[in-house]
Design a protein around this motif. Structure first.
Motif, PDB file in Angstrom:
ATOM      1  N   VAL A  35      37.710  39.785  31.365  1.00 14.89           N
ATOM      2  CA  VAL A  35      38.936  39.452  31.189  1.00 14.89           C
ATOM      3  C   VAL A  35      39.661  40.297  32.144  1.00 14.89           C
ATOM      4  O   VAL A  35      40.670  40.052  32.743  1.00 14.89           O
ATOM      5  CB  VAL A  35      39.498  39.425  29.750  1.00 14.89           C
ATOM      6  CG1 VAL A  35      40.829  39.132  29.799  1.00 14.89           C
ATOM      7  CG2 VAL A  35      38.641  38.111  29.213  1.00 14.89           C
ATOM      8  N   ASP A  36      39.258  41.536  32.098  1.00 12.24           N
ATOM      9  CA  ASP A  36      40.132  42.789  32.839  1.00 12.24           C
ATOM     10  C   ASP A  36      40.017  42.485  34.189  1.00 12.24           C
ATOM     11  O   ASP A  36      41.073  42.940  34.979  1.00 12.24           O
ATOM     12  CB  ASP A  36      39.963  43.888  32.203  1.00 12.24           C
ATOM     13  CG  ASP A  36      40.886  45.257  32.628  1.00 12.24           C
ATOM     14  OD1 ASP A  36      42.048  44.927  32.874  1.00 12.24           O
ATOM     15  OD2 ASP A  36      40.024  45.967  33.191  1.00 12.24           O
ATOM     16  N   ALA A  93      32.275  26.022  42.908  1.00 11.47           N
ATOM     17  CA  ALA A  93      31.576  26.349  41.850  1.00 11.47           C
ATOM     18  C   ALA A  93      31.788  27.740  41.097  1.00 11.47           C
ATOM     19  O   ALA A  93      31.596  27.905  40.145  1.00 11.47           O
ATOM     20  CB  ALA A  93      29.914  26.357  41.853  1.00 11.47           C
ATOM     21  N   VAL A  94      32.485  28.648  42.025  1.00  9.65           N
ATOM     22  CA  VAL A  94      32.818  29.845  41.619  1.00  9.65           C
ATOM     23  C   VAL A  94      33.762  30.168  40.106  1.00  9.65           C
ATOM     24  O   VAL A  94      33.523  30.974  39.539  1.00  9.65           O
ATOM     25  CB  VAL A  94      33.471  30.886  42.771  1.00  9.65           C
ATOM     26  CG1 VAL A  94      34.990  30.394  43.224  1.00  9.65           C
ATOM     27  CG2 VAL A  94      33.458  32.511  42.459  1.00  9.65           C
ATOM     28  N   ILE A  95      34.509  29.059  40.164  1.00  7.58           N
ATOM     29  CA  ILE A  95      35.585  29.147  39.244  1.00  7.58           C
ATOM     30  C   ILE A  95      34.838  28.812  37.731  1.00  7.58           C
ATOM     31  O   ILE A  95      35.619  29.190  36.677  1.00  7.58           O
ATOM     32  CB  ILE A  95      36.496  27.845  39.392  1.00  7.58           C
ATOM     33  CG1 ILE A  95      37.838  27.886  38.439  1.00  7.58           C
ATOM     34  CG2 ILE A  95      35.864  26.551  39.307  1.00  7.58           C
ATOM     35  CD1 ILE A  95      38.736  29.319  38.598  1.00  7.58           C
ATOM     36  N   SER A  96      33.773  28.287  37.745  1.00 11.49           N
ATOM     37  CA  SER A  96      32.664  28.176  36.565  1.00 11.49           C
ATOM     38  C   SER A  96      32.607  29.525  35.711  1.00 11.49           C
ATOM     39  O   SER A  96      32.857  29.403  34.489  1.00 11.49           O
ATOM     40  CB  SER A  96      31.524  27.426  36.652  1.00 11.49           C
ATOM     41  OG  SER A  96      30.766  28.196  37.458  1.00 11.49           O
ATOM     42  N   GLY A  97      32.253  30.413  36.359  1.00  9.01           N
ATOM     43  CA  GLY A  97      32.156  31.760  35.829  1.00  9.01           C
ATOM     44  C   GLY A  97      33.314  32.462  35.548  1.00  9.01           C
ATOM     45  O   GLY A  97      33.507  33.356  34.613  1.00  9.01           O
ATOM     46  N   ALA A  98      34.538  32.274  35.915  1.00  8.09           N
ATOM     47  CA  ALA A  98      35.851  33.013  36.003  1.00  8.09           C
ATOM     48  C   ALA A  98      36.858  32.218  34.823  1.00  8.09           C
ATOM     49  O   ALA A  98      37.775  33.077  34.477  1.00  8.09           O
ATOM     50  CB  ALA A  98      36.513  33.183  37.033  1.00  8.09           C
ATOM     51  N   ARG A 126      37.805  38.708  38.588  1.00 11.36           N
ATOM     52  CA  ARG A 126      38.471  39.027  40.155  1.00 11.36           C
ATOM     53  C   ARG A 126      37.386  39.467  41.128  1.00 11.36           C
ATOM     54  O   ARG A 126      37.331  38.817  42.049  1.00 11.36           O
ATOM     55  CB  ARG A 126      39.302  40.356  39.958  1.00 11.36           C
ATOM     56  CG  ARG A 126      40.726  40.203  39.148  1.00 11.36           C
ATOM     57  CD  ARG A 126      41.459  41.317  39.147  1.00 11.36           C
ATOM     58  NE  ARG A 126      42.480  41.518  38.241  1.00 11.36           N
ATOM     59  CZ  ARG A 126      43.753  41.114  38.359  1.00 11.36           C
ATOM     60  NH1 ARG A 126      44.129  40.277  39.656  1.00 11.36           N
ATOM     61  NH2 ARG A 126      44.746  41.074  37.623  1.00 11.36           N
ATOM     62  N   TYR A 127      36.408  39.977  40.548  1.00 12.95           N
ATOM     63  CA  TYR A 127      35.090  40.351  41.472  1.00 12.95           C
ATOM     64  C   TYR A 127      34.457  38.843  41.660  1.00 12.95           C
ATOM     65  O   TYR A 127      33.992  38.886  42.933  1.00 12.95           O
ATOM     66  CB  TYR A 127      34.115  41.114  40.733  1.00 12.95           C
ATOM     67  CG  TYR A 127      34.706  42.560  40.346  1.00 12.95           C
ATOM     68  CD1 TYR A 127      35.871  42.967  41.433  1.00 12.95           C
ATOM     69  CD2 TYR A 127      34.083  43.228  39.493  1.00 12.95           C
ATOM     70  CE1 TYR A 127      36.429  44.426  41.014  1.00 12.95           C
ATOM     71  CE2 TYR A 127      34.683  44.746  39.301  1.00 12.95           C
ATOM     72  CZ  TYR A 127      35.688  45.184  40.090  1.00 12.95           C
ATOM     73  OH  TYR A 127      36.333  46.679  39.882  1.00 12.95           O
ATOM     74  N   MET A 128      34.470  38.015  40.905  1.00 13.06           N
ATOM     75  CA  MET A 128      33.856  36.791  41.055  1.00 13.06           C
ATOM     76  C   MET A 128      34.483  36.015  42.027  1.00 13.06           C
ATOM     77  O   MET A 128      33.941  35.339  42.994  1.00 13.06           O
ATOM     78  CB  MET A 128      33.743  35.785  39.609  1.00 13.06           C
ATOM     79  CG  MET A 128      33.024  36.411  38.802  1.00 13.06           C
ATOM     80  SD  MET A 128      33.111  35.452  37.236  1.00 13.06           S
ATOM     81  CE  MET A 128      31.923  36.465  36.086  1.00 13.06           C
TER      82      MET A 128
END
Length: 484
Positions: free
Chosen positions: A206-207, A50-55, A211-213
């Motif tokens: 975007v910057d 699920a982490v990809i959903s925010g990134a 990455r933190y997510m």
């Protein structure tokens, strides 16, 4: 000062009684502690998927758009972890049988850590940070696939571990916590993603925000890795490696009785000897393997991951605005947690088959309701009701109970191989259903939800005709079903 209360009110008496109670049930506490550690594999399963959903939107801008690539590359990047999941499921049997259940989970934890850190900084060693290139995109996908392999390994091995370590009378409840951990992991990462992005500009996300997510997953993964050193190997695997004394010691701690431990150890030894001459996948016939595969396939073909992955989009397509669709998704998420707890509390009392069949009926009602509303272009509160009813039915049945049955039905000698095939089939079915949803919904909403309704009906018939009841039986007792 003299104590004037009755004996039952005496603090000394109460403390002694409490100590005796803890000693009496310390084997249950021991098993619960082990299960808690191993279910972290489920939490990471939910977290990593699920982490990809925010990134994904930031990654689309940072890499996909800047490289002039289209939606195919974006979709592949978002779903690349699923490729690793299929691979991890396929190879899980090999590792589980060769290096053990515990060491396979340790390997999965290492892959989780490497994937989280690597996908957060795919430029590591080879590229410059802040310079999006095609090579960076490839490395990002490779790290995501690496994490997917970890998910595949954990999704096959963690339920197997819990099923092999748990006493028969509470096994269903303990394995069901694995599904709860998956859902809880998804909830945790939604909160983490929101907290990282909250109050920040999209340009910042975007910057560096994405990455933190992605990197945040390294924290629970490292915790999982360290805690695994505190849990034992499963008795069934130890007996298969002729380490009977260690197996007996663990069985005694798990069951709280030397007599019970000796009885179970003898059953395990007998079950392994019975098929020692062959031990190939179909030693117990093809039916048990087919049942395992179909449990996995039906769990996905009823459409649950479409409801979870595309929930906001579904609600928007059915007439809700963006804010309303997100609120409805939160409502559905809360329902998922509540009804998974219902399954945990009832699976060892009501049995596996009644829960699965009632869940299938509920899912069919929910999906046929949504299909009917979609056909007549009727949107609103009733749509939300039927989708929530559908997901609630799944979460109290096919969500956790599939994992319970997969951990139970396979005989000791073939459990690693058969579980690997079943989990690989599950991830392949997940990929198929998730990837076909956009084209199906474009063709017809009524047809799409009607299809999932039909699959729900077929799943009930399958359980009624082919799936045995496993409540309260030891793994060795269940093995005799397939011998017959």
């Amino acid at each position: 000062m003299e104590w004037r209360g009755g004996k039952e009110q005496d603090p000394y008496f109460v403390s002694i009684l409490l100590l005796k109670t803890m000693r009496q049930y310390r084997h249950v506490l021991y098993v619960a502690a082990i299960t808690l550690v191993v279910t972290l594999g489920g939490l990471l399963f939910g977290y990593d998927t699920a982490v990809i959903s925010g990134a994904e939107q930031a990654i689309e801008v940072y890499l996909i758009d800047s490289l002039g690539l289209g939606s195919f590359a974006h979709g592949l990047t978002v779903s690349s972890a699923l490729i690793g999941c299929i691979v991890g499921g396929i190879i899980s049997g090999f590792f589980s049988n060769r290096i053990g259940r515990k060491n396979t989970l340790l390997l999965a934890a290492v892959l989780f850590v490497l994937s989280a850190l690597g996908s957060a900084y795919p430029e590591f060693l080879f590229f410059n940070v802040g310079e999006p290139t095609f090579g960076v995109l490839i490395m990002l996908n490779l790290y995501r696939i690496l994490g997917g392999i970890g998910i595949g390994l954990a999704s096959a091995t963690a339920p197997t571990y819990i099923g092999e370590i748990a006493p028969a009378h509470i096994r269903g409840r303990l394995v069901s916590w694995y599904q709860f951990a998956i859902i809880f992991g998804q909830l945790v990462v939604y909160i983490v993603n929101w907290s990282i992005a909250n109050g920040r500009s999209f340009e910042w996300i975007v910057d560096r925000g994405w990455r933190y997510m992605l990197a945040s997953g390294a924290i629970p993964a490292l915790l999982f890795f360290l805690l695994l050193f505190l849990v034992p190997e499963t008795p069934r695997f130890l007996v298969s490696r002729k380490d009977d004394q260690r197996a007996f010691n663990i069985l005694e701690k798990i069951n709280g009785s030397r007599e019970k431990a000796k009885e179970i150890l003898e059953d395990i030894q007998l079950s392994l000897r019975q098929k020692e001459a062959t031990g190939h996948l179909f030693s117990y016939g093809k039916t048990v393997v087919i049942v395992g595969i179909l449990l996995s396939v039906f769990q996905q073909f009823v459409g649950i991951n479409v409801a979870l992955y595309y929930a906001p989009r579904i609600f928007e397509s059915l007439g809700a605005g963006k804010n309303a669709s997100m609120l409805q998704t939160v409502v559905m998420g809360l329902v998922n947690v509540v009804f998974t707890i219902v399954a945990i509390q009832t699976v060892d009392r009501w049995g596996r088959k009644p829960l699965l069949i009632s869940g299938s009926v509920g899912m069919a009602v929910g999906m046929f309701g949504v299909a009917t509303l979609a056909h007549y272009n009727i949107f609103g509160l009733w749509t939300l009701f039927f989708i929530v009813f559908y997901t609630a039915s799944f979460m109290m049945s096919w969500g956790p109970i599939t994992w319970v049955l997969l951990s139970e039905i396979f005989p000791n000698k073939i459990r690693g191989q058969a579980m690997a095939i079943a989990v690989a089939a599950q991830w392949a079915a997940n990929f198929f259903i998730s990837s076909t949803y956009p084209s199906m919904i474009e063709f017809s909403g009524a047809f799409t939800y009607g299809f999932y309704g039909v699959m729900s009906v077929l799943s009930a018939i399958f359980v009624l005709k082919m799936v045995p009841e496993t409540k309260g039986k030891t793994l060795e007792e269940l093995e005799k079903l397939w011998i017959k």
